[in-house]
Structures are given as structure tokens and as C-alpha cells.
Scaffold this active site. Structure first.
Site, PDB file in Angstrom:
ATOM      1  N   ARG A 181       1.678  -4.775  12.332  1.00 24.92           N
ATOM      2  CA  ARG A 181       1.201  -5.167  13.186  1.00 24.92           C
ATOM      3  C   ARG A 181       1.868  -6.520  14.013  1.00 24.92           C
ATOM      4  O   ARG A 181       2.256  -7.019  13.278  1.00 24.92           O
ATOM      5  CB  ARG A 181      -0.227  -5.263  12.872  1.00 24.92           C
ATOM      6  CG  ARG A 181      -1.143  -4.319  13.610  1.00 24.92           C
ATOM      7  CD  ARG A 181      -0.869  -3.324  14.300  1.00 24.92           C
ATOM      8  NE  ARG A 181      -1.797  -1.606  14.346  1.00 24.92           N
ATOM      9  CZ  ARG A 181      -1.402  -0.549  14.265  1.00 24.92           C
ATOM     10  NH1 ARG A 181      -0.102  -0.021  13.874  1.00 24.92           N
ATOM     11  NH2 ARG A 181      -2.810   0.729  14.509  1.00 24.92           N
ATOM     12  N   GLY A 231       0.911  -1.307   0.180  1.00 27.23           N
ATOM     13  CA  GLY A 231       0.046   0.226   0.395  1.00 27.23           C
ATOM     14  C   GLY A 231       0.764   1.459   0.401  1.00 27.23           C
ATOM     15  O   GLY A 231       2.138   1.059  -0.629  1.00 27.23           O
ATOM     16  N   GLU A 271       1.649  -7.404  22.577  1.00 29.10           N
ATOM     17  CA  GLU A 271       2.428  -5.834  23.056  1.00 29.10           C
ATOM     18  C   GLU A 271       1.277  -5.479  24.867  1.00 29.10           C
ATOM     19  O   GLU A 271       0.753  -5.227  23.715  1.00 29.10           O
ATOM     20  CB  GLU A 271       2.550  -5.112  21.351  1.00 29.10           C
ATOM     21  CG  GLU A 271       3.626  -3.369  21.420  1.00 29.10           C
ATOM     22  CD  GLU A 271       2.806  -2.771  20.203  1.00 29.10           C
ATOM     23  OE1 GLU A 271       3.258  -3.871  19.109  1.00 29.10           O
ATOM     24  OE2 GLU A 271       2.464  -2.081  20.099  1.00 29.10           O
ATOM     25  N   HIS A 309       7.917   0.831  19.102  1.00 32.37           N
ATOM     26  CA  HIS A 309       6.552   1.196  18.108  1.00 32.37           C
ATOM     27  C   HIS A 309       6.483   2.694  18.198  1.00 32.37           C
ATOM     28  O   HIS A 309       5.634   3.686  18.531  1.00 32.37           O
ATOM     29  CB  HIS A 309       5.000   0.437  19.016  1.00 32.37           C
ATOM     30  CG  HIS A 309       3.888   0.711  17.935  1.00 32.37           C
ATOM     31  ND1 HIS A 309       2.871  -0.059  17.736  1.00 32.37           N
ATOM     32  CD2 HIS A 309       3.301   1.234  16.435  1.00 32.37           C
ATOM     33  CE1 HIS A 309       1.851  -0.208  16.587  1.00 32.37           C
ATOM     34  NE2 HIS A 309       2.610   0.691  16.093  1.00 32.37           N
TER      35      HIS A 309
HETATM   36  C1  GLV Z   1       0.974   2.917  14.007  1.00 34.25           C
HETATM   37  O1  GLV Z   1       0.740   1.540  14.455  1.00 34.25           O
HETATM   38  C2  GLV Z   1      -0.731   3.416  12.941  1.00 34.25           C
HETATM   39  O2  GLV Z   1      -1.580   2.374  13.432  1.00 34.25           O
HETATM   40  O3  GLV Z   1      -0.462   4.622  12.963  1.00 34.25           O
HETATM   41  C1  GLV Z   2      -0.725   2.646   5.308  1.00 30.61           C
HETATM   42  O1  GLV Z   2      -1.341   3.618   5.477  1.00 30.61           O
HETATM   43  C2  GLV Z   2      -0.900   2.026   3.896  1.00 30.61           C
HETATM   44  O2  GLV Z   2      -1.578   1.809   3.019  1.00 30.61           O
HETATM   45  O3  GLV Z   2       0.516   0.995   3.301  1.00 30.61           O
END
Ligand code: GLV
Ligand code: GLV
Length: 324
Positions: free
Chosen positions: A243, A159, A272, A290
Site C-alpha cells: 500500500r 506473509g 493514489e 496498481h
Molecule cells: C490489491 O491491492 C489487493 O489488496 O488485493
Molecule cells: C497477503 O496476501 C500476504 O499475506 O502477503
């Protein structure tokens, strides 16, 4: 009566400033830490809030949404990932859910590249080595790392963030890029000649650096498991800034110990804030608490986005970052 906003924890002051500037009353949790489930329930029941600014560490499941005052119109998450919120349950009550995309893309990508370089050039190990008083002079065989120039980046998820990482390492280090995602990304292919594979397995087999950029979904839970780790090159490194639950951490420990892969850099963890203790005993592991979006600029922009989403929703307009 002014609109009432609840923030589950203090974030960059910009959000509060913007909300107060339009006359809203803002209540910020005074606890120095994550509210427990019961604390969050109690806090939400105090005032007929119009909006809740939440964090990725707040579990807002259907049960939590059910106890929220009926007055709540929006849950604005201070994160791009929103796996902590049961979006269908929120929508069923007419509550808008928003996130903070785009503003953190470059920052998370920079952090990801930092982790790749840290592992490849063994800078964290070198830092520990000196601090432990072990440096007695230049040594031709000390802490030999690995180059990344001309090697292959494999993206698990391509992405915004994955694409940004690919652009940096392609331009900066001449890395080749291969990727797997639920859909083909023509823009990424045009950017750096990235090659699309229909399966993660094919990516894992050919990549020297595997970087994970998928959201946490039922389909991505433990996507990186023992079987898939076994497909990776022995010389390959794994980087996770998405994640923690995307990686089976116990399987990862086993793969690192047995030399199935060369190393791993983790900004997120399966349990976590707990970190599987064995990870911390392994020299070929780099860990961060994180932090991938944690720059002053980006956290301020994320706070602005939270405030804008709340204001737009409460003024009867469309929140710019409503998730589907
Ligand atoms: C951080 O982990 C976010 O999702 O912005
Ligand atoms: C999140 O922002 C992604 O599209 O990787």
C-alpha cells in the site's frame, strides 16, 4: 423477494454470473469509475441490499457503515488488503467483512519479481531510450544495470506474498533472504534459509533489494521514512506492491534524488491515484498503476471468491474468507 446485491463497480463477470445463478438480483454501479463518497451513500440507500461487493478504492468507514441499510449482512472486498473498511465498525453492526487471500499470492509475487528485474536490468529506461529515438548503436557503457544473483532480498513483511517472492528469487536467482515481520516465519526459513531480524532497521541495512509486503495499519503507516531510507545501501532498490501509505513518498523522492538509494519500483502510491510529480522526473523510478494482481486468471478467481463469500453468508453459512 430475491436477495439484493450491490456491486460498487463492474469486476470480472464471474461474480455476477455466480450470484445470478443462485437467483440473486445484482445491481452494478453504472459509473465508469470510483463512486464518490456521496454517490456511494446515495447508491446504498436505494434498495435494502443484503450484500455489498466493494473495492479497495471504496472508503467504507464507520460513517459509511452507519448509513448502509440495516439489511446488509456482508461487505465482500475485491482485494486481499482491507484497510479501506472499518472492520470493527462493521462487526459492531453484525456485518461480515471478507477479502480475497491466496488466489492472488503468486500473481502479486510474479509482478514484484518483474519490478525487481525491471529496476536491476533497467529495461524500462531502455524502452524509453529507444522510443525517444536515442538509440544510435551498441554502447559499452550504456545503461549499465546491476545483477541480482547471489544478492540479498530484504522482506519488510513476510506473509504469503513476501514468502512467495522469496521462494522465486531464492530458487531462480540464488538470492539470500532476510526478513522482519511481527512474527518469525519458520516455513519461510525452511523454504530458503531466510534469516529473521527483530527490526526493520537490520533488514534495511543489509538488503540489496527491499520488498514491502505488510498490510496498511497504523503501525505500518510511513514505516519507510527518511530515517529508514538512510539506512539502506546506496546500491539498493526498493519495491512496493503493498500500500502506498507504507512509504513516505516525499522522503522517497529526496532519497532517490540524493543517491541515498539506487532506485524504486512502485505499484502503489501514497496519494493514489495521484503520483508525486517529482517521481516521474527521475529515471531510476519505475511506476505501475496498481496492477500487481491484474491477470485475467487471478481477477476471475477473486471475483469467484467475492461471490462465494456473499452466497455462503446469505445462505446462513460461514464465509470462507471472513476477516477477524
Ligand atoms: C490489491 O491491492 C489487493 O489488496 O488485493
Ligand atoms: C497477503 O496476501 C500476504 O499475506 O502477503
Amino acid at each position: 423477494m430475491p436477495k439484493q446485491i450491490f456491486m460498487t463497480r463492474r469486476i470480472t463477470s464471474r461474480a455476477e454470473e455466480m450470484l445470478r445463478a443462485v437467483g440473486y438480483e445484482v445491481t452494478v454501479s453504472t459509473k465508469d469509475g470510483v463512486l464518490t463518497r456521496d454517490e456511494l451513500k446515495t447508491a446504498l440507500a436505494q434498495v435494502p441490499y443484503d450484500a455489498v461487493a466493494a473495492l479497495l478504492t471504496d472508503t467504507i468507514d464507520a460513517d459509511m457503515i452507519a448509513v448502509m441499510p440495516a439489511s446488509v449482512k456482508i461487505i465482500a472486498n475485491y482485494a486481499v488488503g482491507y484497510n479501506n473498511i472499518d472492520v470493527p465498525a462493521a462487526h459492531a453492526r453484525g456485518v461480515v467483512v471478507t477479502n480475497t487471500p491466496n488466489v492472488l499470492t503468486a500473481t502479486v509475487a510474479e509482478h514484484t519479481v518483474a519490478l525487481i528485474l525491471t529496476l536491476a536490468s533497467r529495461t524500462a529506461e531502455g524502452d524509453r531510450f529507444i522510443r525517444e529515438g536515442k538509440f544510435v548503436g551498441w554502447d559499452p557503457l550504456l545503461l549499465l544495470g546491476t545483477d541480482i544473483k547471489g544478492k540479498t532480498l530484504g522482506l519488510v513483511g513476510a506473509g504469503r506474498i513476501g514468502s512467495e517472492v522469496a521462494g522465486i528469487v531464492h530458487k531462480g536467482f540464488g538470492m539470500n533472504v532476510v526478513y522482519c515481520d511481527v512474527k518469525q516465519n519458520e516455513a519461510l526459513e525452511a523454504l530458503c534459509g531466510a534469516k529473521f531480524y527483530a527490526t526493520h532497521e537490520e533488514v534495511l541495512k543489509v538488503a540489496d533489494v527491499v520488498s514491502i509486503h505488510v498490510p496498511l495499519l497504523p503501525t505500518t503507516h510511513h514505516l519507510i521514512n527518511a530515517e529508514r531510507l538512510a539506512l539502506m545501501k546506496k546500491s539498493a532498490i526498493l519495491v512496493n506492491t503493498s500500500r502506498g501509505l507504507v512509504v513516505d513518498e516525499i522522503a522517497l523522492v529526496a532519497a532517490l534524488k540524493s543517491g541515498t538509494i539506487r532506485g524504486a519500483a512502485l505499484d502503489v502510491f501514497e496519494f493514489e491515484p495521484k503520483v508525486t510529480p517529482e517521481l516521474l522526473t527521475l529515471p531510476n523510478v519505475v511506476v505501475n498503476p496498481h496492477l500487481a494482481s491484474a491477470t485475467e486468471e487471478t481477477r476471475t478467481k477473486m471475483a469467484e471468491m467475492v461471490a462465494t463469500n456473499i452466497i455462503e453468508t446469505l445462505e446462513g453459512r460461514t464465509a470462507p474468507n471472513a476477516v477477524a
